[in-house]
Motif scaffolding. Sequence first.
Motif, PDB file in Angstrom:
ATOM      1  N   GLY A 339       0.665  -1.156   0.116  1.00 12.98           N
ATOM      2  CA  GLY A 339      -0.127   0.180  -0.037  1.00 12.98           C
ATOM      3  C   GLY A 339       0.744   1.169   0.059  1.00 12.98           C
ATOM      4  O   GLY A 339       0.310   2.195   0.311  1.00 12.98           O
ATOM      5  N   LYS A 340       2.033   1.336  -0.349  1.00 14.32           N
ATOM      6  CA  LYS A 340       3.021   2.436  -0.398  1.00 14.32           C
ATOM      7  C   LYS A 340       2.871   2.881  -1.814  1.00 14.32           C
ATOM      8  O   LYS A 340       3.178   2.212  -2.710  1.00 14.32           O
ATOM      9  N   VAL A 341       2.387   3.988  -1.893  1.00 15.54           N
ATOM     10  CA  VAL A 341       2.176   4.895  -3.239  1.00 15.54           C
ATOM     11  C   VAL A 341       3.089   6.307  -3.430  1.00 15.54           C
ATOM     12  O   VAL A 341       4.066   6.273  -3.640  1.00 15.54           O
ATOM     13  N   GLY A 342       2.410   7.403  -2.796  1.00 18.24           N
ATOM     14  CA  GLY A 342       3.038   8.521  -2.901  1.00 18.24           C
ATOM     15  C   GLY A 342       3.394   8.839  -4.236  1.00 18.24           C
ATOM     16  O   GLY A 342       2.819   8.903  -5.003  1.00 18.24           O
ATOM     17  N   PHE A 343       4.530   9.536  -4.522  1.00 16.31           N
ATOM     18  CA  PHE A 343       5.068   9.774  -5.530  1.00 16.31           C
ATOM     19  C   PHE A 343       5.847   9.046  -6.061  1.00 16.31           C
ATOM     20  O   PHE A 343       6.875   9.136  -7.138  1.00 16.31           O
ATOM     21  N   ASN A 344       6.171   7.699  -5.665  1.00 17.59           N
ATOM     22  CA  ASN A 344       6.999   6.788  -5.955  1.00 17.59           C
ATOM     23  C   ASN A 344       6.765   6.086  -7.447  1.00 17.59           C
ATOM     24  O   ASN A 344       5.563   5.925  -7.856  1.00 17.59           O
ATOM     25  N   LEU A 345       7.689   6.069  -8.286  1.00 14.68           N
ATOM     26  CA  LEU A 345       7.637   5.474  -9.615  1.00 14.68           C
ATOM     27  C   LEU A 345       7.364   3.874  -9.364  1.00 14.68           C
ATOM     28  O   LEU A 345       6.750   3.366 -10.330  1.00 14.68           O
ATOM     29  N   ILE A 346       7.563   3.380  -8.173  1.00 17.69           N
ATOM     30  CA  ILE A 346       7.327   1.839  -8.185  1.00 17.69           C
ATOM     31  C   ILE A 346       6.259   1.833  -6.958  1.00 17.69           C
ATOM     32  O   ILE A 346       6.647   1.600  -5.769  1.00 17.69           O
ATOM     33  N   PRO A 347       4.904   1.904  -7.077  1.00 18.61           N
ATOM     34  CA  PRO A 347       3.969   1.518  -6.011  1.00 18.61           C
ATOM     35  C   PRO A 347       3.899   0.170  -5.519  1.00 18.61           C
ATOM     36  O   PRO A 347       4.155  -0.657  -6.465  1.00 18.61           O
ATOM     37  N   ARG A 348       3.981   0.107  -4.233  1.00 22.70           N
ATOM     38  CA  ARG A 348       4.227  -1.299  -3.800  1.00 22.70           C
ATOM     39  C   ARG A 348       2.815  -1.906  -3.214  1.00 22.70           C
ATOM     40  O   ARG A 348       2.193  -1.001  -2.479  1.00 22.70           O
ATOM     41  N   PHE A 349       2.692  -3.116  -3.488  1.00 24.22           N
ATOM     42  CA  PHE A 349       1.698  -3.797  -3.014  1.00 24.22           C
ATOM     43  C   PHE A 349       1.965  -5.300  -2.993  1.00 24.22           C
ATOM     44  O   PHE A 349       1.370  -6.254  -3.780  1.00 24.22           O
ATOM     45  N   ASN A 350       2.822  -5.906  -2.177  1.00 25.70           N
ATOM     46  CA  ASN A 350       3.297  -7.119  -2.140  1.00 25.70           C
ATOM     47  C   ASN A 350       2.888  -7.894  -1.215  1.00 25.70           C
ATOM     48  O   ASN A 350       3.059  -8.480  -0.275  1.00 25.70           O
ATOM     49  N   HIS A 351       1.377  -8.289  -1.591  1.00 23.60           N
ATOM     50  CA  HIS A 351       0.583  -9.223  -0.973  1.00 23.60           C
ATOM     51  C   HIS A 351      -0.606  -9.581  -1.514  1.00 23.60           C
ATOM     52  O   HIS A 351      -1.003  -8.714  -2.198  1.00 23.60           O
ATOM     53  N   VAL A 352      -1.002 -10.654  -1.410  1.00 25.23           N
ATOM     54  CA  VAL A 352      -2.431 -11.279  -2.011  1.00 25.23           C
ATOM     55  C   VAL A 352      -3.548 -10.856  -1.084  1.00 25.23           C
ATOM     56  O   VAL A 352      -3.631 -11.495  -0.098  1.00 25.23           O
TER      57      VAL A 352
END
Length: 401
Positions: A339-352
């Motif tokens: 659930g890490k987004v912000g301005f990041n080029l790589i939004p994270r969602f490493n979970h099923v």
Amino acid sequence: MALFQKEFFISLKSLTYWLVVLLIGFFLFSQLGTDLTSIKEPQPHEDDYGVSATTDKKSIQKQTIGNLFYQHGIGEYNTYPFGFLKVVTSSNHDQKEIGKIIERATGKSLEELSEIFEKEMDELQIYAHQNFDYFPIAKDYSYQLFQKDMRKVSEIIGKSSDFEEANYKSSAIKPLSYEEAHEKFEMILKKDHVSGAYARLVCDYLGIILALVPVFLAATVVLRDKRAESQLVIYTKAVSSIKLQTMRFLSTVVLIFIPVLLFSIMPALQANLIAQKFNQSGDIWLFYQYILGWTLPTIIAVVGISFLITTLFGGIASVVAQIAIWFISVSAGSLNIVGKVGFNLIPRFNHVGSTVIFEGIVEELVINRILWASIGILCFLISVFVYDYKRNGGKIFGKGN
């Protein structure tokens, strides 16, 4: 269309392109494996239903102070500069200062806390925050004082430790009850149609590799004329700079996106089979909506930035710059990978799963994806002006003579 086909097949035949394809495929399947782990329906009276994030202030205090006591006990503190673990050893003076904070927070001496800690050792999983819920907190120890003390601890240890506010808040968790675990399971089935839950995981891994490898093909495409020593041939053709570069840009984006689509077929079908196992209908179209909306903006951004930097400074500068952007992006999301987004080029969602978390960030994610796609397109358009300037001796958008 003829120019697009020409650029497309020139790149398709290049060794650089197939190395990029291999890197994308190798990274994705090294992370996912060849078989997705199937979700499991919770059953009554199980010992463990997993954990979820918590915002309960008392739990945050217990877990953070317990973690601090653990690290104080071994005299080593974990910090994460640039997202990588760095263990900091504190001085005797700093140890005493941190020890005083722990005693004030718990209302007990370090010796008393050691006895409590040792009683829990049989069930303690090393360095797992949820196991510090047993840790005592003094009745008069307010959350405001706790925040102040953690700021002091962070100053003593250094930046990016477990005791910075953003980090201890994001790491606070609670055990799930059967009812809560079953509700999460039902959301995966009913809201995500299973496919959506797995698509987010696939997009997470693809985002990591796609934030880097397109730069190699993009730089090769931009430098193609120079490497072939055919500047004069290209410069004298009656093809406008914007048409030539647009076809190169589009062909590069399409060529990168094709293996993304192909490599995601296997996990898409596997997610569909997992859905059938629970008498549900998977949704391959939903799966590919995630792939399209999540990964394509990353490709556009990296290719656009690479076109600009390569046109201005050359291929090596472009690769170095993209590695720097990639490194910063990976580091920024390393402490919160769900659930890490912000301005990041790589939004994270490493979970099923984690459907509720995703629903809370979906608007932010859409804005992020539009923003990065826009940055890529803007960089590309600027690169066209620069390319045209070099091609026509200062003339903008003029055709070669």
